[in-house]
Design a protein around this motif. Structure first.
Motif, PDB file in Angstrom:
ATOM      1  N   ARG A  41       0.802  -1.227   0.000  1.00 61.04           N
ATOM      2  CA  ARG A  41       0.000   0.000   0.000  1.00 61.04           C
ATOM      3  C   ARG A  41       0.837   1.281   0.000  1.00 61.04           C
ATOM      4  O   ARG A  41       0.442   2.275  -0.606  1.00 61.04           O
ATOM      5  CB  ARG A  41      -0.930   0.000   1.202  1.00 61.04           C
ATOM      6  N   TYR A  42       2.001   1.258   0.685  1.00 59.47           N
ATOM      7  CA  TYR A  42       2.757   2.501   0.880  1.00 59.47           C
ATOM      8  C   TYR A  42       4.188   2.488   0.350  1.00 59.47           C
ATOM      9  O   TYR A  42       4.726   3.547   0.042  1.00 59.47           O
ATOM     10  CB  TYR A  42       2.837   2.838   2.371  1.00 59.47           C
ATOM     11  N   ILE A  43       4.830   1.339   0.279  1.00 59.13           N
ATOM     12  CA  ILE A  43       6.265   1.292   0.029  1.00 59.13           C
ATOM     13  C   ILE A  43       6.637   0.962  -1.409  1.00 59.13           C
ATOM     14  O   ILE A  43       7.464   1.648  -2.004  1.00 59.13           O
ATOM     15  CB  ILE A  43       6.956   0.269   0.984  1.00 59.13           C
ATOM     16  N   GLN A  44       6.060  -0.080  -1.955  1.00 59.54           N
ATOM     17  CA  GLN A  44       6.488  -0.512  -3.288  1.00 59.54           C
ATOM     18  C   GLN A  44       6.278   0.601  -4.314  1.00 59.54           C
ATOM     19  O   GLN A  44       5.397   1.450  -4.157  1.00 59.54           O
ATOM     20  CB  GLN A  44       5.782  -1.793  -3.706  1.00 59.54           C
ATOM     21  N   ALA A  45       7.106   0.569  -5.358  1.00 61.07           N
ATOM     22  CA  ALA A  45       6.986   1.563  -6.425  1.00 61.07           C
ATOM     23  C   ALA A  45       5.590   1.477  -7.031  1.00 61.07           C
ATOM     24  O   ALA A  45       5.056   0.383  -7.227  1.00 61.07           O
ATOM     25  CB  ALA A  45       8.046   1.317  -7.486  1.00 61.07           C
TER      26      ALA A  45
END
Length: 185
Positions: A115-119
């Motif tokens: 939700r927040y980290i992956q590209a």
């Protein structure tokens, strides 16, 4: 008379990752100042928010985030600026640190990463590639601290950028003035 803020706005009460997708895009931006003013006319200690508490928010971001009402109003401000993913991520990380079950921790770590980290994540936060890769490795064997580096970066961004703008905003000034008026009466 109604209090300044009796409870956090519905969309801010829970930052559950499961329900945020349904709410994404709903009520983003808009005239936040008008919405907050319509909820307020006067505040006293027994009604919730008071002038003393609001005036303390300007001493530090920690003080603002430690206040239930401060957190809600700051979240609403960030939402109006389309940057609420930062505070949302910070809160999710605080909740994540409280998880005791390794199964739940593993499951939640993967959700947070997606939700927040992956590209190209739906609520991607602004972190560097190195931190992103460290977290990618950390979630293979998640611990309570696997998001700490990203959380510190996001906190720093809010502290240096969003928080000073919040303190100068019409929203904060109007709310502070309205509670100040009630103290004078």
């Amino acid at each position: 008379m109604p209090s300044l803020v009796t409870s956090p706005p519905r969309e801010l009460q829970h930052l559950s990752m499961d329900t945020d997708n349904k709410k994404a895009g709903k009520h983003r931006g808009g005239n936040l100042k008008s919405r907050l003013q319509s909820r307020s006319t006067q505040a006293t200690n027994s009604d919730g928010l008071c002038f003393e508490e609001m005036s303390q928010w300007s001493s530090s971001l920690d003080r603002l985030l430690s206040s239930k009402y401060g957190m809600s109003i700051f979240q609403a401000f960030l939402k109006s600026e389309f940057s609420d993913e930062n505070i949302e991520f910070w809160v999710v990380c605080e909740d994540y640190k409280k998880i005791k079950s390794s199964f739940r921790m593993s499951s939640r770590a993967k959700k947070i990463f997606k939700r927040y980290i992956q590209a190209e994540a739906p609520r991607e936060i602004n972190i560097d590639h190195k931190t992103r890769e460290v977290i990618r490795r950390n979630i293979m064997a998640p611990s309570a601290v696997c998001f700490d580096d990203a959380q510190k970066i996001v906190y720093g961004l809010m502290e240096r950028d969003s928080y000073p703008r919040f303190l100068k905003s019409d929203i904060y000034r109007t709310l502070l003035d309205s509670t100040s008026e009630s103290v004078k009466m």
